[in-house]
Design a protein around this motif. Structure first.
Motif, PDB file in Angstrom:
ATOM      1  N   ARG A 188      -0.171   7.106 -10.656  1.00 13.61           N
ATOM      2  CA  ARG A 188      -0.317   7.309  -9.210  1.00 13.61           C
ATOM      3  C   ARG A 188      -0.649   5.954  -8.618  1.00 13.61           C
ATOM      4  NH1 ARG A 188      -2.691  11.517 -11.890  1.00 13.61           N
ATOM      5  NH2 ARG A 188      -4.686  10.450 -11.893  1.00 13.61           N
TER       6      ARG A 188
ATOM      7  N   CYS B  55      -1.321   3.595  -5.188  1.00 10.00           N
ATOM      8  CA  CYS B  55      -1.669   3.531  -3.774  1.00 10.00           C
ATOM      9  C   CYS B  55      -1.723   2.057  -3.386  1.00 10.00           C
ATOM     10  CB  CYS B  55      -3.021   4.199  -3.533  1.00 10.00           C
ATOM     11  SG  CYS B  55      -3.510   4.247  -1.798  1.00 10.00           S
TER      12      CYS B  55
ATOM     13  N   GLN C 272      -1.832  -0.899   0.158  1.00 10.66           N
ATOM     14  CA  GLN C 272      -2.243  -1.100   1.545  1.00 10.66           C
ATOM     15  C   GLN C 272      -1.528  -2.314   2.117  1.00 10.66           C
ATOM     16  OE1 GLN C 272      -6.501  -1.470   1.913  1.00 10.66           O
ATOM     17  NE2 GLN C 272      -6.297  -3.140   3.365  1.00 10.66           N
TER      18      GLN C 272
ATOM     19  N   ILE D 108      -1.106   2.798   4.548  1.00 11.72           N
ATOM     20  CA  ILE D 108      -1.428   3.188   3.177  1.00 11.72           C
ATOM     21  C   ILE D 108      -0.198   3.884   2.604  1.00 11.72           C
ATOM     22  CG2 ILE D 108      -2.885   4.648   1.702  1.00 11.72           C
ATOM     23  CD1 ILE D 108      -4.418   2.306   2.959  1.00 11.72           C
TER      24      ILE D 108
ATOM     25  N   TYR E 157       1.629   5.690  -0.937  1.00 11.74           N
ATOM     26  CA  TYR E 157       1.315   6.384  -2.185  1.00 11.74           C
ATOM     27  C   TYR E 157       2.624   6.840  -2.816  1.00 11.74           C
ATOM     28  CZ  TYR E 157      -0.048   9.972  -5.487  1.00 11.74           C
ATOM     29  OH  TYR E 157      -0.184  10.704  -6.629  1.00 11.74           O
TER      30      TYR E 157
ATOM     31  N   GLU F  41      -7.464   3.676  -8.283  1.00 14.29           N
ATOM     32  CA  GLU F  41      -7.836   5.079  -8.151  1.00 14.29           C
ATOM     33  C   GLU F  41      -9.227   5.284  -8.738  1.00 14.29           C
ATOM     34  OE1 GLU F  41      -5.681   9.316  -8.854  1.00 14.29           O
ATOM     35  OE2 GLU F  41      -5.582   7.910 -10.518  1.00 14.29           O
TER      36      GLU F  41
END
Length: 132
Positions: A8, A10, A12, A57, A59, A106
C-alpha cells in the motif's frame, strides 16, 4: 516483499493553489492511454485526494512498487502526461511527479491488525486444545 503481498503506497505532493481548478479538470477524465499505462504497471485501487490549499495525497496498491515505478518511467505513454502535469506541482526539483513524490510510511492498517489479532486468538485456542 514476499510474492502475493500487496504493498500500500501513499504519497504527497503540493499542487499550485492557483491551478487547482485546472488540475481537477485534467483528472476528471484522464487520457485513456495514461489510464492503461497505470493499469499495465500493476498499480490498482489508485486514488488522489486534493485539499483546498493544494495538498495532494495519493494512494494505490501494487505487488512491487519498484517495478511499477520503473514500468511507468519507461512507458512512452506516460512521458507526455508527466511533462504536462509537472508545472502543477510546487517543489519537485525537476523530478517527474510520478517519480518525485515523497512516500508516506504506513503506521496503521486495520485489516493487518485484525488478522494478527485473529491469528493470536487462534493460536491461544489451539494451545488450549492441545493442553486438554
Amino acid at each position: 516483499m514476499s510474492p502475493g503481498t500487496t504493498q500500500r503506497v501513499c504519497f504527497q505532493l503540493q499542487v499550485d493553489p492557483a491551478r487547482l481548478d485546472e488540475y481537477r479538470e485534467r483528472h476528471a477524465a484522464v487520457r485513456p492511454d495514461m489510464l492503461r499505462a497505470i493499469e499495465a504497471s500493476g498499480r490498482r485501487n489508485y486514488s488522489l485526494f486534493l485539499r483546498e490549499d493544494g495538498l495532494l495525497i495519493g494512494y494505490y496498491e501494487v505487488d512491487d512498487d519498484a517495478a511499477a515505478r520503473s514500468a511507468l518511467a519507461n512507458d512512452p505513454r506516460t512521458a507526455a502526461w508527466e511533462a504536462e502535469m509537472a508545472p502543477f506541482f510546487v517543489a519537485l526539483d525537476g523530478d517527474r511527479p510520478d517519480q518525485g513524490a515523497p512516500r508516506l510510511p504506513e503506521v496503521f492498517h486495520l485489516e493487518d491488525q485484525l488478522a494478527a489479532l485473529d491469528a493470536d486468538a487462534a493460536s491461544v485456542t489451539t494451545t488450549e486444545s492441545s493442553d486438554s
